[in-house]
Design a protein around this motif. Structure first.
Motif, mmCIF file in Angstrom:
data_model
loop_
_atom_site.group_PDB
_atom_site.id
_atom_site.type_symbol
_atom_site.label_atom_id
_atom_site.label_comp_id
_atom_site.label_asym_id
_atom_site.label_seq_id
_atom_site.Cartn_x
_atom_site.Cartn_y
_atom_site.Cartn_z
ATOM 1 N N SER A 187 0.839 -1.209 0.000
ATOM 2 C CA SER A 187 0.000 0.000 0.000
ATOM 3 C C SER A 187 0.866 1.248 0.000
ATOM 4 O O SER A 187 0.615 2.204 -0.749
ATOM 5 C CB SER A 187 -0.916 0.001 1.229
ATOM 6 O OG SER A 187 -1.837 -1.064 1.181
ATOM 7 N N GLU A 188 1.901 1.237 0.835
ATOM 8 C CA GLU A 188 2.806 2.389 0.887
ATOM 9 C C GLU A 188 3.534 2.569 -0.435
ATOM 10 O O GLU A 188 3.660 3.686 -0.947
ATOM 11 C CB GLU A 188 3.812 2.209 2.019
ATOM 12 C CG GLU A 188 4.772 3.367 2.193
ATOM 13 C CD GLU A 188 5.741 3.158 3.341
ATOM 14 O OE1 GLU A 188 6.804 3.826 3.345
ATOM 15 O OE2 GLU A 188 5.459 2.335 4.227
ATOM 16 N N ALA A 235 1.498 -6.795 -11.124
ATOM 17 C CA ALA A 235 0.664 -5.921 -11.946
ATOM 18 C C ALA A 235 0.206 -4.701 -11.158
ATOM 19 O O ALA A 235 0.163 -3.582 -11.693
ATOM 20 C CB ALA A 235 -0.546 -6.692 -12.458
ATOM 21 N N CYS A 236 -0.119 -4.887 -9.893
ATOM 22 C CA CYS A 236 -0.539 -3.767 -9.052
ATOM 23 C C CYS A 236 0.569 -2.725 -8.958
ATOM 24 O O CYS A 236 0.319 -1.516 -9.065
ATOM 25 C CB CYS A 236 -0.924 -4.277 -7.668
ATOM 26 S SG CYS A 236 -1.571 -3.005 -6.566
ATOM 27 N N ARG A 237 1.782 -3.184 -8.780
ATOM 28 C CA ARG A 237 2.922 -2.259 -8.727
ATOM 29 C C ARG A 237 3.067 -1.491 -10.048
ATOM 30 O O ARG A 237 3.283 -0.273 -10.057
ATOM 31 C CB ARG A 237 4.213 -3.022 -8.441
ATOM 32 C CG ARG A 237 4.342 -3.547 -7.024
ATOM 33 C CD ARG A 237 5.742 -4.102 -6.778
ATOM 34 N NE ARG A 237 5.872 -4.653 -5.448
ATOM 35 C CZ ARG A 237 6.101 -3.926 -4.347
ATOM 36 N NH1 ARG A 237 6.222 -2.611 -4.444
ATOM 37 N NH2 ARG A 237 6.215 -4.522 -3.168
ATOM 38 N N ALA A 271 0.299 1.133 -10.471
ATOM 39 C CA ALA A 271 0.499 2.281 -9.577
ATOM 40 C C ALA A 271 1.609 3.183 -10.103
ATOM 41 O O ALA A 271 1.499 4.419 -10.071
ATOM 42 C CB ALA A 271 0.812 1.797 -8.173
ATOM 43 N N ALA A 272 2.680 2.561 -10.622
ATOM 44 C CA ALA A 272 3.793 3.343 -11.173
ATOM 45 C C ALA A 272 3.339 4.148 -12.385
ATOM 46 O O ALA A 272 3.821 5.270 -12.618
ATOM 47 C CB ALA A 272 4.946 2.410 -11.550
ATOM 48 N N ARG A 327 -4.802 5.132 -9.017
ATOM 49 C CA ARG A 327 -4.609 6.495 -8.534
ATOM 50 C C ARG A 327 -4.381 6.532 -7.030
ATOM 51 O O ARG A 327 -4.877 5.651 -6.297
ATOM 52 C CB ARG A 327 -5.826 7.342 -8.926
ATOM 53 C CG ARG A 327 -5.990 7.480 -10.445
ATOM 54 C CD ARG A 327 -7.147 8.377 -10.820
ATOM 55 N NE ARG A 327 -8.439 7.718 -10.721
ATOM 56 C CZ ARG A 327 -9.007 7.018 -11.699
ATOM 57 N NH1 ARG A 327 -8.374 6.864 -12.856
ATOM 58 N NH2 ARG A 327 -10.198 6.467 -11.544
ATOM 59 N N PRO A 328 -3.645 7.538 -6.549
ATOM 60 C CA PRO A 328 -3.372 7.652 -5.115
ATOM 61 C C PRO A 328 -4.659 7.643 -4.290
ATOM 62 O O PRO A 328 -5.640 8.309 -4.636
ATOM 63 C CB PRO A 328 -2.653 9.005 -5.002
ATOM 64 C CG PRO A 328 -2.010 9.193 -6.340
ATOM 65 C CD PRO A 328 -2.971 8.601 -7.329
ATOM 66 N N GLY A 329 -4.646 6.840 -3.228
ATOM 67 C CA GLY A 329 -5.785 6.784 -2.327
ATOM 68 C C GLY A 329 -6.876 5.810 -2.710
ATOM 69 O O GLY A 329 -7.822 5.597 -1.938
#
Length: 419
Positions: free
Chosen positions: A90-91, A354-356, A359-360, A365-367
């Motif tokens: 998450s971080e 894939a999630c990483r 996010a990159a 999106r953030p949050g």
């Protein structure tokens, strides 16, 4: 009570299909040169909320939303798996990332949901044998539920699948045989269904369309559980995808929640596979073959997407991630296990990778709230994990030897018989 109408419908063109034609896919699409699965149809009462039968076992607590009618359920207590928050991921991603840990199911994979529904229906119809084409998880689940139902199971697999997978199928009582090529399993299976009346628990069409469409709806229960646990619908759901069964079932579950008035929105669905078959299908506008190779994510190693999976990505506003190398899978598998205590099969780890990536790219999106499907345990292929780990040191029983080993220095090897 059930809301199932007894008919099936094609998600691509809306063609209605009778139950006896369910396993061959949509005939209208086939005539147009397209392979498409069909799905059970339901007449849901709008705005009534999610119906739950607390006295039913496993996923059959949602039985009115499953295509099983009044059949006695074949259940091993599947479902009810936890949502585990992943603080470090998450971080790293700047989002609230949770993992739906399907390794907690009876045979340690999400395939138990499909098998519970499909075997229940097969037994109710009077079938005495179920047959499945499988690389492991699907076969293990089918064998276990067939055993619980008192039915015979025949599993058609490949020589290349890990021995652990073959052992699981066999110990649950399945008759297991290995064929040279994936398509060989489908062709033999089609013949067995036609000539002997065996109930197919997986697909047998070539090109593939997906699995037993009644069983696919077992995955709807994942959506119901996520919504109940979060008291909301996540923004994104990331799913390891072979022939799109899990993708299709999960989104159908969220669509049920919209129809029932539980929510007014759908999550964006992400299809993940090691060769980029779904990404290629999105770019081309239809499924097309991509190059394959050996991969540790063998459970989702498809060289072609399915219409049912592609339809999910499109109608949810989702996307696809692919072309994931083995070294990325093994490093993420170790990182996840060491940070969270969750040891997942490499096919599941592909969804974390894939999630990483998303996010990159700021696609996630953030949050936002993201649910990643952990579809199976790493215990299904321990040999692959062990190959990327250091050898365990053998030491003499003293603190200095232990410290040397912990520091990575060459350790003194204990002599045989030393205590």
């Amino acid at each position: 009570m059930t809301f199932a109408t007894g008919r099936l419908r094609c998600p691509r063109d809306g063609t209605v299909v009778a139950p006896e034609r369910a396993f061959d896919g949509c005939p209208t699409c086939a005539a147009a040169g397209v392979s498409s699965n069909v799905h059970p149809e339901y007449a849901l009462p709008p705005g009534t909320g999610l119906p739950v039968a607390e006295d039913e076992p496993g996923i059959f607590r949602y039985r009115s939303l499953l295509p099983v009618g009044a059949a006695a359920p074949v259940s091993l207590g599947e479902g009810g798996t936890p949502l585990v928050r992943l603080p470090q991921l998450s971080e790293d991603c700047g989002a609230d990332v949770l993992l739906k840990d399907e390794s907690r199911n009876p045979t340690w994979s999400w395939k138990d949901r499909l098998a519970a529904v499909a075997v229940t229906r097969a037994r109710d119809r009077g079938a005495d044998t179920v047959v499945v084409a499988t690389t492991g998880n699907h076969g293990a689940a089918t064998a276990a539920y067939a055993a619980a139902a008192g039915m015979r199971c025949v599993a058609l697999t490949l020589a290349s699948v890990p021995q652990t997978m073959k052992t699981l199928m066999q110990v649950y009582g399945a008759s297991v045989v290995a064929l040279p090529e994936p398509a060989d399993r489908w062709h033999l299976m089609r013949t067995l269904v036609a000539q002997r009346g065996w109930e197919p628990l997986s697909g047998y069409c070539d090109p593939p369309i997906g699995s037993n469409p009644f069983g696919v709806d077992g995955y709807k229960t994942i959506a119901y559980e996520i919504a109940e646990d979060l008291d909301a619908v996540p923004d994104v759901v990331v799913v390891p995808a072979a022939y799109g069964d899990g993708l299709a079932g999960i989104l159908r579950g969220f669509e049920d929640l919209v129809a029932l008035g539980v929510t007014d929105r759908l999550p964006r669905m992400v299809a993940v596979d090691p060769f980029g078959a779904y990404r290629a299908a999105l770019a081309a506008g239809r499924p097309s073959r991509v190059a394959g190779r050996s991969t540790l994510a063998f459970s989702i190693a498809t060289t072609i997407a399915t219409e049912q999976g592609l339809s999910v990505v499109r109608r949810s506003g989702g996307t696809a991630v692919g072309a994931i190398a083995d070294d990325r899978l093994t490093s993420e598998q170790r990182r996840l296990a060491a940070a969270t205590g969750l040891y997942l099969e490499n096919a599941s780890v592909a969804a974390v990778v894939a999630c990483r990536e998303l996010a990159a790219e700021r696609w996630v999106r953030p949050g936002e709230t993201v649910v990643v499907l952990g579809t199976s345990t790493g215990l299904k292929d321990v040999t692959a994990t062990a190959a990327a780990l250091p050898e365990v040191s053998s030491i003499l029983p003293d603190v200095a030897a232990l410290d040397a080993a912990l520091d990575g220095a060459p350790a003194t090897v204990a002599e045989e018989g030393t205590r």
